[in-house]
Design an enzyme around this catalytic site. Structure first.
Site, PDB file in Angstrom:
ATOM      1  N   ASP A 104     -16.079  78.635  14.293  1.00 59.99           N
ATOM      2  CA  ASP A 104     -16.335  80.065  14.487  1.00 59.99           C
ATOM      3  C   ASP A 104     -17.403  80.626  13.552  1.00 59.99           C
ATOM      4  O   ASP A 104     -17.589  81.845  13.495  1.00 59.99           O
ATOM      5  CB  ASP A 104     -15.029  80.856  14.306  1.00 59.99           C
ATOM      6  CG  ASP A 104     -14.143  80.739  15.537  1.00 59.99           C
ATOM      7  OD1 ASP A 104     -14.687  80.746  16.652  1.00 59.99           O
ATOM      8  OD2 ASP A 104     -12.916  80.637  15.380  1.00 59.99           O
ATOM      9  N   ASP A 145     -14.682  79.692  24.017  1.00 60.51           N
ATOM     10  CA  ASP A 145     -15.177  80.647  23.022  1.00 60.51           C
ATOM     11  C   ASP A 145     -16.348  80.076  22.209  1.00 60.51           C
ATOM     12  O   ASP A 145     -17.204  80.806  21.712  1.00 60.51           O
ATOM     13  CB  ASP A 145     -14.075  81.033  22.022  1.00 60.51           C
ATOM     14  CG  ASP A 145     -12.679  81.130  22.606  1.00 60.51           C
ATOM     15  OD1 ASP A 145     -12.419  80.482  23.636  1.00 60.51           O
ATOM     16  OD2 ASP A 145     -11.841  81.822  22.024  1.00 60.51           O
TER      17      ASP A 145
END
Ligand code: GLY
Length: 382
Positions: free
Chosen positions: A114, A177
């Site tokens: 991330d 994602d």
């Protein structure tokens, strides 16, 4: 002659109506961004007293905060940078810089995929708006750390570290994602083999024939074979988890911007064409398009609106801008936009973090706020 005159008159009237609606939306979004400034400044004052953390959500009357290593840590400083860009307000810049520097510890962190969200929303906007080389050096170091998670056998950057299977090598997990983290690597440059291989592998393995996407694809990291396709935050393995669909749409639209590879534009268009007819009346999706249980996810709506505005820029397809307009109209209405002093000073109400885990359901979310600000600014810039 009379018929032509009537047609011309009708066309002129229609233009006026649609200009009227668009002008009104722009006014509403300017007002919403003024409200957003009040919220974010109040949050900054509160967060100054909580060393090292970022605001995540507001539950049962309390602000929940996160460590720098949480995937959400970059959204608050990112929102402050965007609002500084929108207003030129130096106080916002001071706050933005302060909360960005809280994330410096991420520069050599290899424990998450991330880093794109965390570092590019914060340091990326900081460098874009100031040109200060300090910010750039952090982005470059974080990109080198992120690139270590790429496995050439699988053709993807590893997402989560711990899987469900007994043999960990059979659970190299990639979530949709992860497309979002490619933007930072593309921007830094030199990682094209990684970003494009990841994006191509994801097109091949994550998407179903109707262009909905699985949340998680697991691989054998030694052979690259797929071992599982499943959900984590969605309703079922074969359902369309709303935020995941929005990440996919945004990710491929962004990849087209960065690469000009038509395959990515086609993918984004196919995703948009699958999602738009499935939206409800207010255009803000349920947390999962296939779930019976109803609970809107404003973050999925905000991410999708931002992506659709960019996609409209590449395609001039009116359906995309009209859908984004429906979403922004909803999000800037009292139904979703919190008034100053409410909602723990988060901007949007009604987000869903992880419905199956009963975690962060029908609450504000810092990433919903970030993409709402971005989408509103993109629309105002049209
Ligand atoms: N990337 C985690 C989420 O969207 O919830």
């Amino acid at each position: 002659m009379k018929k032509i005159f009537t047609i011309v008159l009708c066309a002129a009237a229609l233009t006026l109506v649609s200009c009227g609606e668009r002008c009104q939306l722009k006014k509403d979004l300017k007002k919403a961004l003024e409200t957003a400034v009040v919220h974010e400044k109040a949050q900054a004052v509160y967060m100054e007293g909580i060393e090292g953390k970022s605001p995540q959500t507001f539950i049962d009357g309390k602000i929940k905060v996160a460590n720098p290593h949480s995937w959400i840590s970059g959204f608050f400083p990112g929102s402050l940078w965007l609002l500084y860009e929108h207003t030129g307000d130096e106080q916002l810049k001071t706050y933005a810089d302060k909360f960005t520097r809280r994330l410096e510890v991420l520069k050599d962190y290899k424990g998450t995929h991330d880093l794109g969200f965390m570092v590019f929303c914060s340091y990326g906007n900081a460098y874009r708006l100031t040109g200060d080389e300090y910010y750039k050096s952090i982005i470059e170091q974080a990109s080198a750390a992120l690139a270590t998670r790429f496995d050439p056998e699988v053709g993807c950057i590893r997402s989560w570290n711990t899987g469900r299977k007994e043999k960990p090598e059979e659970d190299f997990m990639v979530i949709i994602d992860n497309m979002m983290n490619l933007e930072m690597l593309e921007w830094v440059g030199g990682y094209e083999n990684i970003t494009r291989t990841h994006a191509n592998t994801t097109i091949k393995n994550h998407f179903r024939p109707d262009y909905s996407t699985y949340h998680v694809v697991a691989y054998n990291e030694l052979t690259g074979e797929i071992t599982d396709k499943r959900t984590a935050q969605g309703n079922a393995d074969d359902s369309a988890w709303a935020r995941g669909q929005s990440w996919g749409l945004y990710g491929y639209t962004m990849m087209y911007r960065m690469t000009k590879d038509k395959a990515y534009l086609d993918q984004a268009v196919n995703i948009a064409n699958y999602l738009i007819p499935r939206l409800p009346e207010d255009a803000i999706p349920n947390w999962d398009y296939d779930a019976e249980a109803q609970c809107k996810d404003s973050s999925a709506g905000a991410i999708m609106a931002s992506a659709l505005i960019e996609l409209y820029g590449f395609t001039q397809n009116e359906l995309y801008i009209e859908t984004a307009e429906r979403q922004l109209r909803s999000l800037s209405s009292d139904a979703y936009l919190a008034q100053p002093g409410e909602n723990g000073n988060f901007i949007l109400k009604h987000g869903v973090g992880h419905y199956p885990a009963k975690s962060e359901v029908d609450v504000p979310l810092s990433y919903g706020d970030y993409y709402f600000i971005e989408a509103s600014m993109r629309y105002l810039a049209l």
